[in-house]
Design a protein around this motif. Structure first.
Motif, PDB file in Angstrom:
ATOM      1  N   GLY A 238       0.815  -1.216   0.000  1.00 34.96           N
ATOM      2  CA  GLY A 238       0.000   0.000   0.000  1.00 34.96           C
ATOM      3  C   GLY A 238       0.849   1.265   0.000  1.00 34.96           C
ATOM      4  O   GLY A 238       0.699   2.125  -0.872  1.00 34.96           O
ATOM      5  N   ALA A 239       1.788   1.360   0.958  1.00 40.56           N
ATOM      6  CA  ALA A 239       2.557   2.596   1.118  1.00 40.56           C
ATOM      7  C   ALA A 239       3.462   2.858  -0.084  1.00 40.56           C
ATOM      8  O   ALA A 239       3.703   3.998  -0.449  1.00 40.56           O
ATOM      9  CB  ALA A 239       3.381   2.531   2.397  1.00 40.56           C
ATOM     10  N   ARG A 240       3.962   1.794  -0.691  1.00 41.68           N
ATOM     11  CA  ARG A 240       4.880   2.003  -1.817  1.00 41.68           C
ATOM     12  C   ARG A 240       4.153   1.939  -3.165  1.00 41.68           C
ATOM     13  O   ARG A 240       4.776   1.964  -4.211  1.00 41.68           O
ATOM     14  CB  ARG A 240       6.001   0.968  -1.766  1.00 41.68           C
ATOM     15  CG  ARG A 240       6.780   1.091  -0.460  1.00 41.68           C
ATOM     16  CD  ARG A 240       7.960   0.177  -0.402  1.00 41.68           C
ATOM     17  NE  ARG A 240       8.570   0.249   0.923  1.00 41.68           N
ATOM     18  CZ  ARG A 240       9.667  -0.399   1.271  1.00 41.68           C
ATOM     19  NH1 ARG A 240      10.280  -1.166   0.390  1.00 41.68           N
ATOM     20  NH2 ARG A 240      10.162  -0.291   2.472  1.00 41.68           N
ATOM     21  N   ASN A 241       2.848   1.744  -3.064  1.00 44.77           N
ATOM     22  CA  ASN A 241       2.008   1.736  -4.260  1.00 44.77           C
ATOM     23  C   ASN A 241       2.449   0.696  -5.296  1.00 44.77           C
ATOM     24  O   ASN A 241       2.477   0.971  -6.499  1.00 44.77           O
ATOM     25  CB  ASN A 241       1.972   3.145  -4.872  1.00 44.77           C
ATOM     26  CG  ASN A 241       0.750   3.325  -5.757  1.00 44.77           C
ATOM     27  OD1 ASN A 241      -0.224   2.546  -5.634  1.00 44.77           O
ATOM     28  ND2 ASN A 241       0.789   4.271  -6.656  1.00 44.77           N
ATOM     29  N   TRP A 242       2.785  -0.498  -4.838  1.00 43.64           N
ATOM     30  CA  TRP A 242       3.152  -1.566  -5.777  1.00 43.64           C
ATOM     31  C   TRP A 242       1.887  -2.102  -6.428  1.00 43.64           C
ATOM     32  O   TRP A 242       0.897  -2.362  -5.761  1.00 43.64           O
ATOM     33  CB  TRP A 242       3.884  -2.685  -5.043  1.00 43.64           C
ATOM     34  CG  TRP A 242       5.233  -2.278  -4.543  1.00 43.64           C
ATOM     35  CD1 TRP A 242       5.948  -1.173  -4.910  1.00 43.64           C
ATOM     36  CD2 TRP A 242       6.027  -2.957  -3.562  1.00 43.64           C
ATOM     37  NE1 TRP A 242       7.144  -1.122  -4.228  1.00 43.64           N
ATOM     38  CE2 TRP A 242       7.212  -2.205  -3.394  1.00 43.64           C
ATOM     39  CE3 TRP A 242       5.870  -4.118  -2.815  1.00 43.64           C
ATOM     40  CZ2 TRP A 242       8.222  -2.586  -2.524  1.00 43.64           C
ATOM     41  CZ3 TRP A 242       6.867  -4.501  -1.937  1.00 43.64           C
ATOM     42  CH2 TRP A 242       8.035  -3.747  -1.804  1.00 43.64           C
ATOM     43  N   ARG A 243       1.926  -2.263  -7.728  1.00 44.20           N
ATOM     44  CA  ARG A 243       0.726  -2.674  -8.464  1.00 44.20           C
ATOM     45  C   ARG A 243       0.670  -4.179  -8.718  1.00 44.20           C
ATOM     46  O   ARG A 243      -0.389  -4.716  -8.975  1.00 44.20           O
ATOM     47  CB  ARG A 243       0.630  -1.946  -9.821  1.00 44.20           C
ATOM     48  CG  ARG A 243       0.771  -0.440  -9.792  1.00 44.20           C
ATOM     49  CD  ARG A 243      -0.088   0.281  -8.786  1.00 44.20           C
ATOM     50  NE  ARG A 243      -1.522  -0.002  -8.820  1.00 44.20           N
ATOM     51  CZ  ARG A 243      -2.371   0.447  -7.940  1.00 44.20           C
ATOM     52  NH1 ARG A 243      -1.963   1.168  -6.904  1.00 44.20           N
ATOM     53  NH2 ARG A 243      -3.650   0.160  -8.040  1.00 44.20           N
ATOM     54  N   GLN A 244       1.815  -4.837  -8.711  1.00 48.09           N
ATOM     55  CA  GLN A 244       1.815  -6.278  -9.060  1.00 48.09           C
ATOM     56  C   GLN A 244       2.864  -7.000  -8.215  1.00 48.09           C
ATOM     57  O   GLN A 244       4.061  -6.824  -8.437  1.00 48.09           O
ATOM     58  CB  GLN A 244       2.145  -6.410 -10.545  1.00 48.09           C
ATOM     59  CG  GLN A 244       1.698  -7.702 -11.154  1.00 48.09           C
ATOM     60  CD  GLN A 244       1.992  -7.725 -12.646  1.00 48.09           C
ATOM     61  OE1 GLN A 244       3.048  -7.278 -13.092  1.00 48.09           O
ATOM     62  NE2 GLN A 244       1.070  -8.264 -13.425  1.00 48.09           N
ATOM     63  N   VAL A 245       2.394  -7.758  -7.244  1.00 47.28           N
ATOM     64  CA  VAL A 245       3.318  -8.388  -6.292  1.00 47.28           C
ATOM     65  C   VAL A 245       3.007  -9.883  -6.170  1.00 47.28           C
ATOM     66  O   VAL A 245       1.855 -10.262  -5.943  1.00 47.28           O
ATOM     67  CB  VAL A 245       3.180  -7.749  -4.886  1.00 47.28           C
ATOM     68  CG1 VAL A 245       4.261  -8.270  -3.951  1.00 47.28           C
ATOM     69  CG2 VAL A 245       3.232  -6.237  -4.970  1.00 47.28           C
ATOM     70  N   PHE A 288      -4.233 -11.516 -12.494  1.00 44.82           N
ATOM     71  CA  PHE A 288      -3.007 -10.899 -11.975  1.00 44.82           C
ATOM     72  C   PHE A 288      -2.224 -10.236 -13.113  1.00 44.82           C
ATOM     73  O   PHE A 288      -1.775  -9.098 -13.003  1.00 44.82           O
ATOM     74  CB  PHE A 288      -2.176 -11.997 -11.298  1.00 44.82           C
ATOM     75  CG  PHE A 288      -0.935 -11.500 -10.598  1.00 44.82           C
ATOM     76  CD1 PHE A 288      -1.011 -10.538  -9.609  1.00 44.82           C
ATOM     77  CD2 PHE A 288       0.313 -12.026 -10.921  1.00 44.82           C
ATOM     78  CE1 PHE A 288       0.135 -10.100  -8.943  1.00 44.82           C
ATOM     79  CE2 PHE A 288       1.458 -11.597 -10.259  1.00 44.82           C
ATOM     80  CZ  PHE A 288       1.366 -10.631  -9.272  1.00 44.82           C
ATOM     81  N   LYS A 289      -2.111 -10.957 -14.225  1.00 43.94           N
ATOM     82  CA  LYS A 289      -1.364 -10.416 -15.369  1.00 43.94           C
ATOM     83  C   LYS A 289      -2.030  -9.154 -15.920  1.00 43.94           C
ATOM     84  O   LYS A 289      -1.366  -8.219 -16.336  1.00 43.94           O
ATOM     85  CB  LYS A 289      -1.267 -11.457 -16.488  1.00 43.94           C
ATOM     86  CG  LYS A 289      -0.215 -12.516 -16.228  1.00 43.94           C
ATOM     87  CD  LYS A 289      -0.005 -13.370 -17.446  1.00 43.94           C
ATOM     88  CE  LYS A 289       1.106 -14.371 -17.216  1.00 43.94           C
ATOM     89  NZ  LYS A 289       1.291 -15.303 -18.303  1.00 43.94           N
ATOM     90  N   GLU A 290      -3.374  -9.177 -15.916  1.00 44.62           N
ATOM     91  CA  GLU A 290      -4.102  -8.030 -16.476  1.00 44.62           C
ATOM     92  C   GLU A 290      -4.228  -6.878 -15.483  1.00 44.62           C
ATOM     93  O   GLU A 290      -4.829  -5.854 -15.797  1.00 44.62           O
ATOM     94  CB  GLU A 290      -5.502  -8.475 -16.911  1.00 44.62           C
ATOM     95  CG  GLU A 290      -5.489  -9.342 -18.158  1.00 44.62           C
ATOM     96  CD  GLU A 290      -6.815 -10.102 -18.320  1.00 44.62           C
ATOM     97  OE1 GLU A 290      -7.828  -9.675 -17.733  1.00 44.62           O
ATOM     98  OE2 GLU A 290      -6.805 -11.131 -19.023  1.00 44.62           O
ATOM     99  N   LEU A 309       6.727 -10.772 -17.533  1.00 44.48           N
ATOM    100  CA  LEU A 309       7.981 -10.130 -17.927  1.00 44.48           C
ATOM    101  C   LEU A 309       8.338  -8.952 -17.030  1.00 44.48           C
ATOM    102  O   LEU A 309       9.478  -8.781 -16.655  1.00 44.48           O
ATOM    103  CB  LEU A 309       7.905  -9.710 -19.406  1.00 44.48           C
ATOM    104  CG  LEU A 309       9.223  -9.249 -20.008  1.00 44.48           C
ATOM    105  CD1 LEU A 309      10.300 -10.298 -19.839  1.00 44.48           C
ATOM    106  CD2 LEU A 309       9.037  -8.884 -21.455  1.00 44.48           C
ATOM    107  N   ASN A 310       7.348  -8.131 -16.684  1.00 42.95           N
ATOM    108  CA  ASN A 310       7.681  -6.916 -15.938  1.00 42.95           C
ATOM    109  C   ASN A 310       7.410  -7.016 -14.442  1.00 42.95           C
ATOM    110  O   ASN A 310       7.345  -5.998 -13.774  1.00 42.95           O
ATOM    111  CB  ASN A 310       6.928  -5.725 -16.532  1.00 42.95           C
ATOM    112  CG  ASN A 310       7.420  -5.447 -17.926  1.00 42.95           C
ATOM    113  OD1 ASN A 310       8.629  -5.479 -18.181  1.00 42.95           O
ATOM    114  ND2 ASN A 310       6.499  -5.242 -18.848  1.00 42.95           N
TER     115      ASN A 310
END
Ligand code: AMP
Length: 421
Positions: A238-245, A288-290, A309-310
């Motif tokens: 949340g705090a680091r705003n990661w979109r895909q973990v 998850f991929k989308e 990939l990313n």
């Protein structure tokens, strides 16, 4: 070096260009000429290094050059999991797009009939998991009598999952005179033993130092109390705003429970593991991929072959009981030269697992505290509960519930899952 100097035909070069690949990766540069020269190889390469194209491209070239024009299976690619099989098959279809070469997939956990229909329509390449392939061979729905090339992808994992008997059985049903390519992220005694029975004067190719983690992946260990791990995980995302973990747990139940709790924290999360149906696993992975879900919690077995990939972030919510799995886990990020970050959450009772990981990666991992989540040093571990002997015994029991190792194959509760592959 560029792809045009690798003796690949124009149809293959066209699909490579369409993928936007500028130049071969080190494993491709080294493996492609050797495979084209019809030699056996034993290659040490993790996922993310471009290893799929390293065998798929020369195989397509060799099939294209083959004098056999019949639609029979000329190349077989064996993978430990359905996810990896799907991934490899997708890559082959992509690279073969401008050719007449056809490929098919065979893995367990789904109906065998559509696979039989597809294979009997005539294919040149089969990508399969060992259990289901054996079913096809026994049924007579697959014939490998004209096989020219056999690939073991992630051979270390295949042995870890206890597929040795299936492999031996398959080997009895294919021509002795063939080209064999063995890819493995890690090398140990069991792999060398297998290679001796399989390979004929193989060329050894290593693009990374043995058993080392991908250099592009930054590795951090946060010391944290067990009961604050979930809070810390949600905070990081949340705090680091990661979109895909991608998050790893050791058990299926743990994966489900964590995903549920994280959803309550407001982070869209799903779980993926061997107890879920193939459809549910595919859907969770696609979401998850989308970007429909932000976090995916996976067990080690389920995560094999996941190729995003990313993907930048991997969290080891718990360290694995099989230290080599750490390399596979963090190899999900830092792919094809991209940067990655792997965070391991270490509770006081897991320190012995970190020691094992450090042995495998051959370096010390820096441990740090995240302000606000420092471990509570006043909590003394109960000496009996946390004694190493006790931990190891419990670890073994847990590990057997999720997967087998080459030593205890066949005895675990995972047998059902293996048969389903
Ligand atoms: P793999 O190690 O086979 O799982 O491949 C990892 C990722 O690298 C895949 O998404 C491939 O599409 C990508 N890839 C493979 N070869 C190349 C290349 N020569 N240049 C850039 N990306 C590549």
């Amino acid at each position: 070096m560029d792809f045009s100097s690798l003796a690949l035909n124009k149809n293959l070069l066209k699909s490579i260009a369409e993928q936007g690949y500028q130049q071969p990766t080190p494993i491709q540069e080294q493996a492609i000429p050797v495979i084209l020269a019809r030699k056996d190889i034993m290659a040490g390469a993790q996922t993310g290094t471009g290893k799929t194209a390293a065998f798929a491209l020369p195989i397509l070239q060799l099939i294209n050059d083959s004098s056999c024009e019949k639609k029979v299976i000329k190349a077989l690619i064996l993978t430990p999991t359905r996810e990896l099989a799907q991934q490899v098959h997708k890559s082959i279809e992509t690279y073969a797009k401008f050719t007449e070469i056809r490929s098919a997939l065979a893995y367990g956990g789904v109906s065998i009939k559509p696979q039989i229909a597809q294979i009997s329509a005539g294919v040149d390449i089969l990508v399969a998991t060992p259990g289901r392939l054996l079913d096809h061979l026994i049924n007579g729905s697959v014939s490998l009598s004209e096989l020219e090339i056999l690939v073991f992808d992630e051979a270390d994992r295949m042995l870890d999952m206890g597929f040795k008997d299936e492999i031996d059985n398959i080997l009895k049903r294919i021509p002795v005179s063939r080209q064999t390519l063995l890819f493995s992220a890690t090398f140990d005694e069991a792999i060398f033993k297998l290679s001796k029975t399989l390979l004929n004067e193989p060329q050894l190719i290593e693009v990374n130092q043995r058993n080392t983690a991908a250099a592009e992946v930054e590795q951090i260990v946060y010391n944290v109390d067990e009961d604050r791990k979930r809070e810390l995980t949600s905070h990081l995302i949340g705090a680091r705003n990661w979109r895909q973990v991608l998050i790893f747990t050791r058990t299926k139940q743990g994966a489900d429970a964590l995903a549920k709790e994280m959803c309550k924290d407001g982070i869209k999360t799903q779980s993926i593991h061997g107890d879920k149906s193939q459809g549910a696993r595919d859907k969770a992975l696609a979401d998850f991929k989308e970007g429909k879900t932000r976090a995916l919690v996976a067990t080690d077995v389920a995560a094999r072959g996941i190729d995003i990939l990313n993907l930048q972030y991997v969290i080891n919510y718990e360290l694995p009981y099989i230290a080599e799995d750490y390399i596979h886990r963090i190899g999900r990020t830092g792919r094809a030269g991209n940067k990655g970050l792997a965070i391991s959450l270490l509770s006081p009772s897991e320190e012995w697992l970190l020691e094992a990981v450090e042995k495998v990666v051959d370096s010390r991992l820096l441990q740090q505290w995240l302000p606000g989540y420092e471990p509570d040093l006043t909590k003394q571990p109960k000496s009996d509960r946390n004694s190493r002997g006790g931990q190891k015994k419990r670890a073994r029991k847990h590990a057997l519930g999720e997967k087998t190792t080459s030593k205890n194959k066949g005895k675990s509760t995972n047998k059902h899952e293996r048969r389903n592959r």
